[in-house]
Design a protein around this motif. Structure first.
Motif, PDB file in Angstrom:
ATOM      1  N   ASP A  48       0.858  -1.180   0.000  1.00 24.42           N
ATOM      2  CA  ASP A  48       0.000   0.000   0.000  1.00 24.42           C
ATOM      3  C   ASP A  48       0.895   1.232   0.000  1.00 24.42           C
ATOM      4  N   GLY A  49       0.875   2.018  -1.087  1.00 25.05           N
ATOM      5  CA  GLY A  49       1.727   3.193  -1.068  1.00 25.05           C
ATOM      6  C   GLY A  49       1.794   3.921  -2.390  1.00 25.05           C
ATOM      7  N   ILE A  50       2.698   4.896  -2.444  1.00 24.83           N
ATOM      8  CA  ILE A  50       2.955   5.701  -3.627  1.00 24.83           C
ATOM      9  C   ILE A  50       4.444   5.607  -3.931  1.00 24.83           C
ATOM     10  N   SER A  51       4.852   6.233  -4.998  1.00 23.57           N
ATOM     11  CA  SER A  51       6.264   6.211  -5.359  1.00 23.57           C
ATOM     12  C   SER A  51       7.102   6.863  -4.262  1.00 23.57           C
ATOM     13  N   GLY A  52       8.076   6.130  -3.747  1.00 22.37           N
ATOM     14  CA  GLY A  52       8.952   6.648  -2.716  1.00 22.37           C
ATOM     15  C   GLY A  52       8.496   6.412  -1.293  1.00 22.37           C
ATOM     16  N   PHE A  53       7.251   5.940  -1.108  1.00 27.26           N
ATOM     17  CA  PHE A  53       6.735   5.679   0.239  1.00 27.26           C
ATOM     18  C   PHE A  53       5.741   4.532   0.157  1.00 27.26           C
ATOM     19  N   SER A  54       5.921   3.509   0.976  1.00 24.16           N
ATOM     20  CA  SER A  54       4.988   2.388   0.920  1.00 24.16           C
ATOM     21  C   SER A  54       4.946   1.649   2.248  1.00 24.16           C
ATOM     22  N   ILE A 113       7.546  -0.172   6.836  1.00 23.79           N
ATOM     23  CA  ILE A 113       7.397   1.118   6.156  1.00 23.79           C
ATOM     24  C   ILE A 113       8.731   1.462   5.505  1.00 23.79           C
ATOM     25  N   THR A 114       8.685   1.751   4.207  1.00 23.15           N
ATOM     26  CA  THR A 114       9.910   2.104   3.480  1.00 23.15           C
ATOM     27  C   THR A 114       9.740   3.475   2.851  1.00 23.15           C
ATOM     28  N   VAL A 115      10.755   4.307   3.037  1.00 25.16           N
ATOM     29  CA  VAL A 115      10.806   5.654   2.478  1.00 25.16           C
ATOM     30  C   VAL A 115      12.175   5.833   1.837  1.00 25.16           C
ATOM     31  N   ILE A 116      12.187   6.387   0.641  1.00 25.06           N
ATOM     32  CA  ILE A 116      13.454   6.586  -0.055  1.00 25.06           C
ATOM     33  C   ILE A 116      14.382   7.454   0.794  1.00 25.06           C
ATOM     34  N   GLY A 117      15.608   6.971   0.969  1.00 25.49           N
ATOM     35  CA  GLY A 117      16.594   7.731   1.726  1.00 25.49           C
ATOM     36  C   GLY A 117      16.536   7.556   3.221  1.00 25.49           C
TER      37      GLY A 117
END
Length: 267
Positions: A84-90, A116-120
């Motif tokens: 469940d998420g959008i580009s860069g956050f899921s 939870i994964t977030v770019i950077g």
């Protein structure tokens, strides 16, 4: 970040064990109010399910999941994987559920493990769970009580179990074989509502149509369930005064080798 509660009603009415209304694992994952489940329970044994919905249609926010359920005449155990998420956050979730029936009373416990994964940024782990209870209040009336993210009520300041703690009260009524009625109301730590009123029309053994009206905020949803032998496909969408259109598709069916369906009479 608090996940939004989208209350699109479509007839996602799978795996309803026994002769009464049931809390169902996939419905609980999607946080959807639903009408009286089918009394054709589906094959005893292993079943599969999958779904996908695109929030607001034009946004890049998608939720997709697959799962498997092992059913017995008295209950079921399920595992569902969701992204469940959008580009860069899921969010990536694993839901483990068990449903048990004692007579016409149905109980559901669902545990959620989230990444939870977030770019950077380093990944963050969360956990939580939902509990549900459905009890009969007559031959054609059932009452439901669901607590979403119940660890958040018990430990409101603990970061690992943060979510959107919500209590849902729901009623199902089946006045006849042609249609079913439902009403639901949510109470959360952020705001009360929405209030949902819904109806399902059993047009034929293969096709069922549904509609839902909601307030707080105003919204409308419609859906259709199409059965092909033991395969069920559901289409639906929701629109509200505040948000765009959110379409959803769900499919469910038996895994080869299952026994014949367990059946019960419709209330």
């Amino acid at each position: 970040m608090m996940r939004p509660i989208f209350l699109l009603f479509i007839p996602i009415l799978y795996f309803a064990a026994g002769s009464g209304t049931a809390q169902e694992a996939l419905v609980t994952v999607l946080r959807q109010p639903f009408l009286v489940p089918d009394q054709e329970v589906g094959p005893v044994g292993f079943n599969w399910c999958g779904f996908s919905r695109q929030y607001y249609l034009t946004a890049g926010w998608n939720e997709t999941g697959i799962g498997a359920t092992y059913k017995t005449p008295k209950g079921e155990s399920s595992a569902i994987l969701v992204r469940d998420g959008i580009s860069g956050f899921s969010w990536s979730h694993l839901y483990l559920s068990h449903q048990l029936g004692i007579g016409r009373v149905r109980m559901l416990l669902q545990i959620r493990f989230s990444l939870i994964t977030v770019i950077g940024q380093p990944p963050v782990f969360r956990t939580g769970g939902h509990i549900g209870l459905t009890i009969p209040a007559g031959e054609s009336l059932h009452l439901g009580f669901t607590v979403f993210d119940f660890p958040g009520f018990l430990f409101p300041h603990a970061a690992p179990v943060r979510g959107d703690p919500t209590i849902r009260l729901q009623l199902w009524h089946t006045p006849g074989r042609q249609f079913d009625l439902t009403g639901a109301f949510d109470l959360s730590t952020s705001c009360p509502g929405p209030l949902i009123l819904g109806i399902r029309l059993n047009a034929s053994d293969q096709v069922r149509l549904s509609g839902q009206f909601r307030v707080l905020p105003l919204g409308l949803a419609i859906g259709m369930e199409w059965r092909i032998n033991q395969i069920k496909i559901c289409f639906g969408f929701e629109t509200t005064s505040r948000l765009g259109v959110t379409p959803l598709i769900i499919a469910q069916g038996p895994i080869t080798g299952n026994r014949q369906p367990v059946t019960g009479s419709k209330n």
